[in-house]
Design an enzyme around this catalytic site. Structure first.
Site, PDB file in Angstrom:
ATOM      1  N   MET A 254     -11.024  -6.151   6.179  1.00 21.24           N
ATOM      2  CA  MET A 254     -10.252  -5.160   6.933  1.00 21.24           C
ATOM      3  C   MET A 254      -9.855  -5.775   8.272  1.00 21.24           C
ATOM      4  O   MET A 254     -10.707  -6.247   9.025  1.00 21.24           O
ATOM      5  CB  MET A 254     -11.071  -3.889   7.196  1.00 21.24           C
ATOM      6  CG  MET A 254     -11.226  -2.950   6.019  1.00 21.24           C
ATOM      7  SD  MET A 254      -9.703  -2.494   5.159  1.00 21.24           S
ATOM      8  CE  MET A 254      -8.748  -1.682   6.433  1.00 21.24           C
TER       9      MET A 254
ATOM     10  N   SER B  62       2.964  -0.133   6.112  1.00 23.20           N
ATOM     11  CA  SER B  62       4.151   0.165   6.918  1.00 23.20           C
ATOM     12  C   SER B  62       5.145  -0.988   6.965  1.00 23.20           C
ATOM     13  O   SER B  62       6.357  -0.762   6.997  1.00 23.20           O
ATOM     14  CB  SER B  62       3.746   0.604   8.328  1.00 23.20           C
ATOM     15  OG  SER B  62       2.802  -0.278   8.867  1.00 23.20           O
TER      16      SER B  62
ATOM     17  N   HIS C 120      -1.404  -1.010  -4.065  1.00 19.19           N
ATOM     18  CA  HIS C 120      -2.706  -0.706  -3.458  1.00 19.19           C
ATOM     19  C   HIS C 120      -2.813   0.792  -3.204  1.00 19.19           C
ATOM     20  O   HIS C 120      -1.918   1.402  -2.606  1.00 19.19           O
ATOM     21  CB  HIS C 120      -2.762  -1.483  -2.143  1.00 19.19           C
ATOM     22  CG  HIS C 120      -3.993  -1.341  -1.320  1.00 19.19           C
ATOM     23  ND1 HIS C 120      -5.149  -2.060  -1.572  1.00 19.19           N
ATOM     24  CD2 HIS C 120      -4.256  -0.615  -0.203  1.00 19.19           C
ATOM     25  CE1 HIS C 120      -6.054  -1.778  -0.641  1.00 19.19           C
ATOM     26  NE2 HIS C 120      -5.545  -0.889   0.196  1.00 19.19           N
TER      27      HIS C 120
ATOM     28  N   ASP D 187      -6.175  -6.579   4.755  1.00 18.12           N
ATOM     29  CA  ASP D 187      -5.595  -5.227   4.767  1.00 18.12           C
ATOM     30  C   ASP D 187      -5.614  -4.656   6.175  1.00 18.12           C
ATOM     31  O   ASP D 187      -6.677  -4.511   6.778  1.00 18.12           O
ATOM     32  CB  ASP D 187      -6.421  -4.346   3.818  1.00 18.12           C
ATOM     33  CG  ASP D 187      -5.855  -2.953   3.634  1.00 18.12           C
ATOM     34  OD1 ASP D 187      -4.726  -2.690   4.092  1.00 18.12           O
ATOM     35  OD2 ASP D 187      -6.559  -2.124   3.011  1.00 18.12           O
ATOM     36  N   GLY D 188      -4.422  -4.307   6.666  1.00 13.37           N
ATOM     37  CA  GLY D 188      -4.306  -3.655   7.972  1.00 13.37           C
ATOM     38  C   GLY D 188      -3.485  -4.486   8.940  1.00 13.37           C
ATOM     39  O   GLY D 188      -3.882  -5.582   9.314  1.00 13.37           O
TER      40      GLY D 188
ATOM     41  N   HIS E  42      -8.738   0.996  -3.083  1.00 16.18           N
ATOM     42  CA  HIS E  42      -9.586   0.711  -1.915  1.00 16.18           C
ATOM     43  C   HIS E  42     -10.327   1.999  -1.601  1.00 16.18           C
ATOM     44  O   HIS E  42      -9.736   2.958  -1.107  1.00 16.18           O
ATOM     45  CB  HIS E  42      -8.652   0.250  -0.775  1.00 16.18           C
ATOM     46  CG  HIS E  42      -9.311   0.074   0.534  1.00 16.18           C
ATOM     47  ND1 HIS E  42      -8.582  -0.022   1.719  1.00 16.18           N
ATOM     48  CD2 HIS E  42     -10.614  -0.051   0.883  1.00 16.18           C
ATOM     49  CE1 HIS E  42      -9.427  -0.189   2.727  1.00 16.18           C
ATOM     50  NE2 HIS E  42     -10.655  -0.198   2.251  1.00 16.18           N
TER      51      HIS E  42
ATOM     52  N   MET F 224      -9.200   7.962   0.631  1.00 15.59           N
ATOM     53  CA  MET F 224      -9.942   8.374   1.838  1.00 15.59           C
ATOM     54  C   MET F 224     -10.498   9.774   1.648  1.00 15.59           C
ATOM     55  O   MET F 224      -9.774  10.668   1.180  1.00 15.59           O
ATOM     56  CB  MET F 224      -9.000   8.380   3.042  1.00 15.59           C
ATOM     57  CG  MET F 224      -8.276   7.066   3.263  1.00 15.59           C
ATOM     58  SD  MET F 224      -7.108   7.236   4.620  1.00 15.59           S
ATOM     59  CE  MET F 224      -6.392   5.586   4.634  1.00 15.59           C
TER      60      MET F 224
ATOM     61  N   SER G  69       0.857  -1.187   0.000  1.00 12.46           N
ATOM     62  CA  SER G  69       0.000   0.000   0.000  1.00 12.46           C
ATOM     63  C   SER G  69       0.886   1.227   0.000  1.00 12.46           C
ATOM     64  O   SER G  69       1.674   1.440   0.935  1.00 12.46           O
ATOM     65  CB  SER G  69      -0.885   0.017   1.248  1.00 12.46           C
ATOM     66  OG  SER G  69      -1.382   1.329   1.423  1.00 12.46           O
TER      67      SER G  69
ATOM     68  N   GLY H 218      -8.668   3.908   7.760  1.00 14.44           N
ATOM     69  CA  GLY H 218      -8.421   5.340   7.933  1.00 14.44           C
ATOM     70  C   GLY H 218      -6.950   5.673   8.109  1.00 14.44           C
ATOM     71  O   GLY H 218      -6.524   6.760   7.754  1.00 14.44           O
ATOM     72  N   PHE H 219      -6.187   4.747   8.647  1.00 13.06           N
ATOM     73  CA  PHE H 219      -4.782   5.041   8.928  1.00 13.06           C
ATOM     74  C   PHE H 219      -3.912   3.808   8.713  1.00 13.06           C
ATOM     75  O   PHE H 219      -4.363   2.686   8.968  1.00 13.06           O
ATOM     76  CB  PHE H 219      -4.620   5.504  10.394  1.00 13.06           C
ATOM     77  CG  PHE H 219      -5.430   6.723  10.698  1.00 13.06           C
ATOM     78  CD1 PHE H 219      -4.945   8.001  10.419  1.00 13.06           C
ATOM     79  CD2 PHE H 219      -6.718   6.600  11.223  1.00 13.06           C
ATOM     80  CE1 PHE H 219      -5.726   9.120  10.664  1.00 13.06           C
ATOM     81  CE2 PHE H 219      -7.497   7.721  11.472  1.00 13.06           C
ATOM     82  CZ  PHE H 219      -7.004   8.989  11.193  1.00 13.06           C
TER      83      PHE H 219
ATOM     84  N   ASP I 100      -4.967   3.635  -1.347  1.00 11.89           N
ATOM     85  CA  ASP I 100      -5.955   3.879  -0.292  1.00 11.89           C
ATOM     86  C   ASP I 100      -6.598   5.237  -0.496  1.00 11.89           C
ATOM     87  O   ASP I 100      -5.960   6.270  -0.297  1.00 11.89           O
ATOM     88  CB  ASP I 100      -5.268   3.827   1.077  1.00 11.89           C
ATOM     89  CG  ASP I 100      -5.002   2.403   1.508  1.00 11.89           C
ATOM     90  OD1 ASP I 100      -5.959   1.621   1.535  1.00 11.89           O
ATOM     91  OD2 ASP I 100      -3.841   2.071   1.810  1.00 11.89           O
TER      92      ASP I 100
ATOM     93  N   MET J 234     -12.367   4.174   0.385  1.00  8.34           N
ATOM     94  CA  MET J 234     -12.927   4.505   1.706  1.00  8.34           C
ATOM     95  C   MET J 234     -13.621   5.846   1.575  1.00  8.34           C
ATOM     96  O   MET J 234     -13.210   6.851   2.167  1.00  8.34           O
ATOM     97  CB  MET J 234     -11.792   4.542   2.743  1.00  8.34           C
ATOM     98  CG  MET J 234     -11.207   3.164   3.026  1.00  8.34           C
ATOM     99  SD  MET J 234      -9.612   3.234   3.858  1.00  8.34           S
ATOM    100  CE  MET J 234      -8.534   3.319   2.430  1.00  8.34           C
TER     101      MET J 234
HETATM  102  C1  DX5 Z   1      -6.007   1.470   6.193  1.00  9.50           C
HETATM  103  C2  DX5 Z   1      -5.647   1.119   4.786  1.00  9.50           C
HETATM  104  C3  DX5 Z   1      -4.508   0.205   4.632  1.00  9.50           C
HETATM  105  C4  DX5 Z   1      -3.199   0.732   5.158  1.00  9.50           C
HETATM  106  C5  DX5 Z   1      -2.438  -0.444   5.648  1.00  9.50           C
HETATM  107  O1  DX5 Z   1      -7.147   2.243   6.192  1.00  9.50           O
HETATM  108  O2  DX5 Z   1      -6.752   0.507   4.137  1.00  9.50           O
HETATM  109  O3  DX5 Z   1      -4.353  -0.220   3.279  1.00  9.50           O
HETATM  110  O4  DX5 Z   1      -2.434   1.414   4.214  1.00  9.50           O
HETATM  111  O5  DX5 Z   1      -1.366   0.002   6.376  1.00  9.50           O
HETATM  112  P1  DX5 Z   1      -0.564  -0.943   7.351  1.00  9.50           P
HETATM  113  O6  DX5 Z   1      -0.069  -2.092   6.530  1.00  9.50           O
HETATM  114  O7  DX5 Z   1       0.530  -0.046   7.843  1.00  9.50           O
HETATM  115  O8  DX5 Z   1      -1.510  -1.398   8.427  1.00  9.50           O
HETATM  116 ZN    ZN Z   2      -6.351  -0.273   2.098  1.00  8.62          ZN
END
Ligand code: DX5
Ligand code: ZN
Length: 218
Positions: A137, A198, A33, A175-176, A66, A37, A8, A142-143, A35, A68
């Site tokens: 998820m 991350s 990926h 994811d997450g 993705h 938002m 991501s 969100g983060f 994200d 959101m």
């Molecule tokens: C969160 C995102 C994820 C995020 C994953 O809202 O959908 O795709 O980037 O980040 P990590 O792998 O750091 O949890």
């Molecule tokens: Zn995502």
């Protein structure tokens, strides 16, 4: 099906995006990926279709988005035109999610559906005929950088059983909080697409981390 590692880019260094993407590619990243938002569906704002266009200039790996966002149908055509081939709206975002998913396939892209951690897995049944993947998820969206919610492992196992009984070709994305440590168990639970921000881009050596995660998910 072959497991796929999908970094991501939310966690990449945007001042050195090309450098980070190239390093992930050298390690064997299968997909990237995006994200998306909107500060409404989730309490954070990221970026729009222009980043997909930018990514198309620096990598030929497939892209997923993705979404959101509260009004996915307003943006789906633009993401597809920008070169995104797999789109994951959230099931919680629209009461008429079937129409949203249909719009994705009508525009020639592949559709997935995303479930928040507290959304029943049985809710995928209504769109089963149109989707290629379900994104589970494993944090509240969100983060980046949040901790994996442990019950997600069990949800993946149960979802795999449900999909095997309904349409076995559907893949599971997670994811997450996906890390080098949990990716092997997530594979055993039944996940096919591993989305990691991350764990990939904050590693001391991105290329090496991608390689290690790919080895661990086999
Ligand atoms: C969160 C995102 C994820 C995020 C994953 O809202 O959908 O795709 O980037 O980040 P990590 O792998 O750091 O949890
Ligand atoms: Zn995502």
């Amino acid at each position: 099906m072959k497991p796929l590692l999908t970094p991501s880019i939310l966690a990449a260094d945007f001042a050195n995006l090309e450098r980070d993407i190239n390093a992930a590619e050298r390690g064997g990243a299968d997909y990237f990926h995006l994200d998306i938002m909107d500060g409404h569906f989730v309490p954070n704002i990221s970026f729009g279709p222009w980043v997909a266009k930018l990514m198309r200039k620096i990598t030929d790996r497939p892209l997923d988005a993705h979404l959101m966002i509260t009004n996915p149908r307003e943006y789906i055509p633009e993401f597809i035109e920008a070169g995104v081939e797999l789109i994951y709206p959230h099931i919680e975002a629209s009461y008429d999610i079937y129409r949203t998913v249909q719009m994705i396939t009508d525009h020639g892209a592949r559709a997935g559906i995303t479930l928040n951690p507290a959304t029943p897995i049985s809710s995928v049944e209504g769109v089963i005929d149109l989707i290629d993947a379900v994104l589970v998820m494993s944090v509240c969206p969100g983060f980046g950088g949040q901790k994996f919610i442990p019950s997600s492992m069990d949800r993946i196992t149960k979802l795999r059983e449900l999909l095997d009984s309904l349409k076995p070709s559907i893949r599971i994305a997670v994811d997450g909080g996906v890390t080098l440590e949990n990716i092997g168990n997530l594979r055993k639970a039944g996940a096919d697409f591993f989305i990691a921000g991350s764990a990939v881009f904050e590693a001391p050596d991105i290329e090496e981390r991608v390689r290690a995660m790919k080895k661990a998910m086999k």
